[in-house]
Motif scaffolding. Structure first.
Motif, PDB file in Angstrom:
ATOM      1  N   PRO A 138       0.723  -1.056  -0.023  1.00 15.49           N
ATOM      2  CA  PRO A 138       0.270  -0.127  -0.217  1.00 15.49           C
ATOM      3  C   PRO A 138       0.795   1.342  -0.212  1.00 15.49           C
ATOM      4  O   PRO A 138       2.257   1.062   0.510  1.00 15.49           O
ATOM      5  CB  PRO A 138      -0.711  -0.240   1.320  1.00 15.49           C
ATOM      6  CG  PRO A 138       0.049  -1.305   1.843  1.00 15.49           C
ATOM      7  CD  PRO A 138       0.987  -1.685   1.477  1.00 15.49           C
TER       8      PRO A 138
ATOM      9  N   GLY B  51      -1.252   9.490   6.594  1.00 13.44           N
ATOM     10  CA  GLY B  51      -2.156   8.030   6.768  1.00 13.44           C
ATOM     11  C   GLY B  51      -3.270   7.479   5.760  1.00 13.44           C
ATOM     12  O   GLY B  51      -3.774   6.690   5.832  1.00 13.44           O
ATOM     13  N   THR B  52      -3.159   8.407   5.054  1.00 14.27           N
ATOM     14  CA  THR B  52      -4.179   7.985   4.435  1.00 14.27           C
ATOM     15  C   THR B  52      -3.723   7.112   3.274  1.00 14.27           C
ATOM     16  O   THR B  52      -3.220   7.652   1.769  1.00 14.27           O
ATOM     17  CB  THR B  52      -5.155   9.640   3.784  1.00 14.27           C
ATOM     18  OG1 THR B  52      -5.479  10.437   4.475  1.00 14.27           O
ATOM     19  CG2 THR B  52      -6.843   9.112   3.178  1.00 14.27           C
ATOM     20  N   ARG B  53      -4.396   5.688   2.584  1.00 17.52           N
ATOM     21  CA  ARG B  53      -4.956   5.278   1.706  1.00 17.52           C
ATOM     22  C   ARG B  53      -4.589   6.072   0.203  1.00 17.52           C
ATOM     23  O   ARG B  53      -5.841   6.230  -0.743  1.00 17.52           O
ATOM     24  CB  ARG B  53      -5.138   3.538   1.281  1.00 17.52           C
ATOM     25  CG  ARG B  53      -4.909   3.123   0.855  1.00 17.52           C
ATOM     26  CD  ARG B  53      -4.716   2.234   0.849  1.00 17.52           C
ATOM     27  NE  ARG B  53      -3.575   1.749   2.114  1.00 17.52           N
ATOM     28  CZ  ARG B  53      -3.560   0.785   3.071  1.00 17.52           C
ATOM     29  NH1 ARG B  53      -3.923   0.051   2.509  1.00 17.52           N
ATOM     30  NH2 ARG B  53      -2.679   0.780   4.423  1.00 17.52           N
TER      31      ARG B  53
ATOM     32  N   ARG C 107      -1.498   1.692  -4.818  1.00 16.66           N
ATOM     33  CA  ARG C 107      -0.803   0.982  -3.860  1.00 16.66           C
ATOM     34  C   ARG C 107      -0.292   0.054  -5.191  1.00 16.66           C
ATOM     35  O   ARG C 107      -0.091   0.542  -6.427  1.00 16.66           O
ATOM     36  CB  ARG C 107      -2.005  -0.031  -4.131  1.00 16.66           C
ATOM     37  CG  ARG C 107      -1.440  -1.512  -4.247  1.00 16.66           C
ATOM     38  CD  ARG C 107      -2.943  -2.571  -4.045  1.00 16.66           C
ATOM     39  NE  ARG C 107      -3.402  -3.060  -2.182  1.00 16.66           N
ATOM     40  CZ  ARG C 107      -2.748  -3.401  -1.373  1.00 16.66           C
ATOM     41  NH1 ARG C 107      -1.660  -3.811  -2.268  1.00 16.66           N
ATOM     42  NH2 ARG C 107      -3.922  -3.491  -0.639  1.00 16.66           N
TER      43      ARG C 107
ATOM     44  N   ASP D 171       0.567   4.906   1.218  1.00 10.11           N
ATOM     45  CA  ASP D 171       0.037   6.251   2.073  1.00 10.11           C
ATOM     46  C   ASP D 171       0.263   7.134   2.684  1.00 10.11           C
ATOM     47  O   ASP D 171       1.644   7.785   1.709  1.00 10.11           O
ATOM     48  CB  ASP D 171       0.073   5.840   3.569  1.00 10.11           C
ATOM     49  CG  ASP D 171      -0.921   4.130   3.518  1.00 10.11           C
ATOM     50  OD1 ASP D 171      -1.178   3.873   2.633  1.00 10.11           O
ATOM     51  OD2 ASP D 171      -0.734   3.573   4.797  1.00 10.11           O
ATOM     52  N   ASP D 172      -0.040   8.657   2.074  1.00 10.71           N
ATOM     53  CA  ASP D 172       0.189  10.170   1.946  1.00 10.71           C
ATOM     54  C   ASP D 172       0.519  10.698   3.622  1.00 10.71           C
ATOM     55  O   ASP D 172       0.600   9.056   4.425  1.00 10.71           O
ATOM     56  CB  ASP D 172      -0.375  11.052   1.944  1.00 10.71           C
ATOM     57  CG  ASP D 172      -1.770  10.882   2.059  1.00 10.71           C
ATOM     58  OD1 ASP D 172      -2.178  10.464   3.618  1.00 10.71           O
ATOM     59  OD2 ASP D 172      -2.919  11.848   2.169  1.00 10.71           O
TER      60      ASP D 172
END
Ligand code: ADP
Length: 255
Positions: free
Chosen positions: A7, A13-15, A18, A9-10
């Protein structure tokens, strides 16, 4: 293809996505496959004769035996030890060729004489087979490493005999062309199933059939013979009909 994903993430912590990595592992798989075939061959081909050498020498050491039994046992030990030694030689030779370290001492030699010698050696080894030599009409002088070419002919003759379990005739011949000679070894034996034919020159390949498996072999002989011929600038091939027999041939440049 081997697939690896992770994954992304920024900073908060937002996905956001991928990561997908696809890697072509064909070559690695081939190498793994080859290694495991090698392990199987080594364990079977080396352990079987070694076990019999160990067992029989133990017998010689510990039992009182009459002269005939001793001679018979020694014969078996000698045969098995020779089999081991030729397997190791083939294996090392192939390694040398693949690393392009094979050194050929090229010189002109008489093809008819070499064929006659080879046929004499193998004719003496098998009473069940008839070996026939059909040389060229005129003398042919090829250019090559005589000992290596002898090794190729020996391999073809030994296969022709091994894979003709009911005896039969093995015909060795030489046909002269423009600047080349073509040497053939034809048998009336098992033949090679069509599906197996493309793989015959592969290392460790053996036809998976009971009649073949029963005969001792490593599947290295033809790979080695083929490489030796190619190193001479020649070609090698065969025609075979299952149940009818096979003709293996190779070419060499002539003087
Ligand atoms: P080996 O004889 O040690 O098994 P080779 O590399 O010499 O190995 O031959 C590979 C396979 O090709 C053999 O196991 C056999 O199945 C087949 N083969 C080779 N020569 C012949 C022949 N003359 N007749 C039938 N099958 C053959």
């Amino acid at each position: 293809l081997e697939r690896y994903t992770a994954p992304i993430d920024d900073a908060r912590g937002t996905r956001i996505g991928r990561l997908v990595v696809l890697r072509d592992v064909t070559r690695e798989r081939e190498v793994d496959q080859l290694k495991s075939t090698l392990m199987q061959t080594v364990s079977h081909e080396l352990r079987t004769p070694l076990a019999s050498v160990v067992g029989y020498t133990e017998l010689l050491r510990t039992r009182r035996l009459d002269a005939d039994s001793r001679a018979e046992i020694l014969g078996t030990v000698h045969r098995e030890a020779k089999r081991l030694s030729s397997l190791i030689d083939d294996f090392l030779d192939l390694q040398t060729i693949e690393e392009q370290r094979l050194e050929l001492s090229l010189a002109p030699f008489d093809v008819g004489a070499l064929l006659a010698e080879s046929v004499a050696v193998f004719g003496g080894q098998s009473e069940a087979h008839t070996l026939v030599l059909l040389p060229c009409e005129q003398p042919v002088v090829a250019v090559g490493d005589r000992a290596r070419v002898a090794q190729v002919i020996a391999n073809l003759l030994s296969n022709a005999i091994k894979y003709s379990p009911d005896g039969g005739t093995v015909r060795v011949s030489a046909q002269c062309g423009e600047g080349v000679v073509r040497i053939s070894v034809a048998d009336e034996g098992l033949g090679i199933p069509l599906a197996a034919q493309p793989r015959v020159f592969e290392k460790f390949f053996r036809v998976a059939r009971e009649e073949t498996v029963r005969v001792a072999g490593s599947g290295l002989g033809l790979a080695l013979a083929h490489d030796i011929v190619v190193a001479h600038g020649g070609e090698m091939g065969f025609e075979s009909v299952e149940g009818d027999g096979s003709t293996f041939w190779f070419t060499l440049p002539t003087a």
